[in-house]
Motif scaffolding. Structure first.
Motif, PDB file in Angstrom:
ATOM      1  N   ILE A  91       0.812  -1.228   0.000  1.00  0.00           N
ATOM      2  CA  ILE A  91       0.000   0.000   0.000  1.00  0.00           C
ATOM      3  C   ILE A  91       0.845   1.277   0.000  1.00  0.00           C
ATOM      4  O   ILE A  91       0.324   2.379  -0.077  1.00  0.00           O
ATOM      5  N   THR A  94       7.053   3.105   1.156  1.00  0.00           N
ATOM      6  CA  THR A  94       7.953   3.400   2.284  1.00  0.00           C
ATOM      7  C   THR A  94       8.972   2.284   2.531  1.00  0.00           C
ATOM      8  O   THR A  94      10.169   2.546   2.695  1.00  0.00           O
ATOM      9  N   LEU A 165     -11.037   4.926   0.615  1.00  0.00           N
ATOM     10  CA  LEU A 165     -10.108   3.868   0.196  1.00  0.00           C
ATOM     11  C   LEU A 165     -10.132   3.714  -1.317  1.00  0.00           C
ATOM     12  O   LEU A 165      -9.106   3.489  -1.947  1.00  0.00           O
ATOM     13  N   VAL A 262      -2.175  10.157   8.006  1.00  0.00           N
ATOM     14  CA  VAL A 262      -1.940   9.434   6.737  1.00  0.00           C
ATOM     15  C   VAL A 262      -2.955   8.302   6.563  1.00  0.00           C
ATOM     16  O   VAL A 262      -3.643   8.206   5.539  1.00  0.00           O
TER      17      VAL A 262
END
Ligand code: MYR
Length: 279
Positions: A91, A94, A165, A262
């Protein structure tokens, strides 16, 4: 061997716990009208939920690679290794950012870890890692323990409005299925690092009861568990749920956490979740 532990801001580990266990945090950001705010630093969860009442929903972004490099280089002065624990690579970029930065720095060995989840359930990995790092356990052994924890981690969550979403492109489902889900309050979870519907449930109460049933299946089979109730600006409701659960499951240690800016951008206010693992 001295090992540092990093996690990103989406673990939403309460600050006192982060400080107690010396867990370093790298922030993700929300961007409102071209203005970037690092969550947990420039904008708190409370400020975020106030802000979105007046402005359009922001977009989110992973930490720049340069920030990873800077943090790893700073830690290299005091540590030999760092375990960098991040939200699911399915998702967000990072985790990949940590992998790339880790290959670019000298003087410290970087062990990136993909939690395959997010929020305080990801935080559980950081707490486990920090406890072992403090005892001087070798980083490879810490990673082994984290992989062991992964086998029993479960997390389920529900949103008030699936459109957040859907808009952020983080719901992995066929469009037709999403259409039918918009009419209900589906229970969601992670599968293969991505968010997918777990079950169609008609009301929020039914979804919460179903999560309790799923917890009972695990917790009632014996052993000690650690769990967390996570809310998006619904602290009173979350606290009430937590007290009920504490009375029902004496072998489970319950914590409270929140969906910050976030994750809140992608789930929306009013979302609620629970996660647990066998200690
Ligand atoms: C980015 O911009 O890189 C961050 C994207 C974050 C997507 C978040 C999607 C929702 C995750 C829900 C986690 C619930 C865990 C219990």
């Amino acid at each position: 061997m001295k090992t540092a532990v990093i996690t990103d801001s989406t673990a939403y580990i309460p600050k006192e716990l982060r400080e107690k266990w010396n867990i370093h945090m790298i922030p993700l950001s929300v961007i409102f009208d071209h203005e970037t705010y690092r969550e947990e630093i420039d904008i708190s969860a409370e400020e975020f939920y106030e802000e979105v009442k007046q402005r359009e929903l922001p977009t989110t972004s992973m930490p720049p690679i340069g920030e990873f490099i800077e943090l790893f280089e700073k830690l290299a002065k005091d540590y030999d290794a760092v375990i960098s624990i991040h939200l699911s690579s399915g998702i967000s970029g990072t985790y990949q950012g940590a992998v790339s930065a880790g290959e670019m720095v000298d003087g410290i060995k970087v062990y990136p870890f993909d939690s395959e989840i997010s929020a305080m359930v990801q935080g559980f990995y950081a707490l486990e890692a920090a406890e072992l790092a403090e005892q001087g356990v070798e980083p490879e052994k810490i990673i082994e323990r984290l992989n062991e924890v992964k086998k029993s981690i479960r997390a389920y969550f529900m949103v008030d409005d699936l459109s957040h979403l859907q808009r952020g492109g983080r719901l992995s489902s066929a469009q037709a299925l999403i259409g039918s889900l918009l009419q209900v309050k589906p229970l969601l979870h992670f599968e293969d690092k991505k968010i997918v519907p777990y079950e169609k449930v008609r009301t929020r109460k039914k979804a919460m009861n179903r999560v309790v049933e799923l917890l009972a299946e695990d917790a009632n089979s014996g052993g000690e568990y650690r769990a967390v109730v996570i809310h998006a600006n619904r602290e009173a409701e979350a606290l009430e749920w937590k007290s009920e659960l504490e009375a029902q499951f004496p072998n489970v240690e319950f914590m409270l956490s929140y969906f910050g800016p976030v994750i809140g951008t992608h789930l929306g206010e009013g979302s609620m979740g629970m996660g647990w693992y066998k200690k």
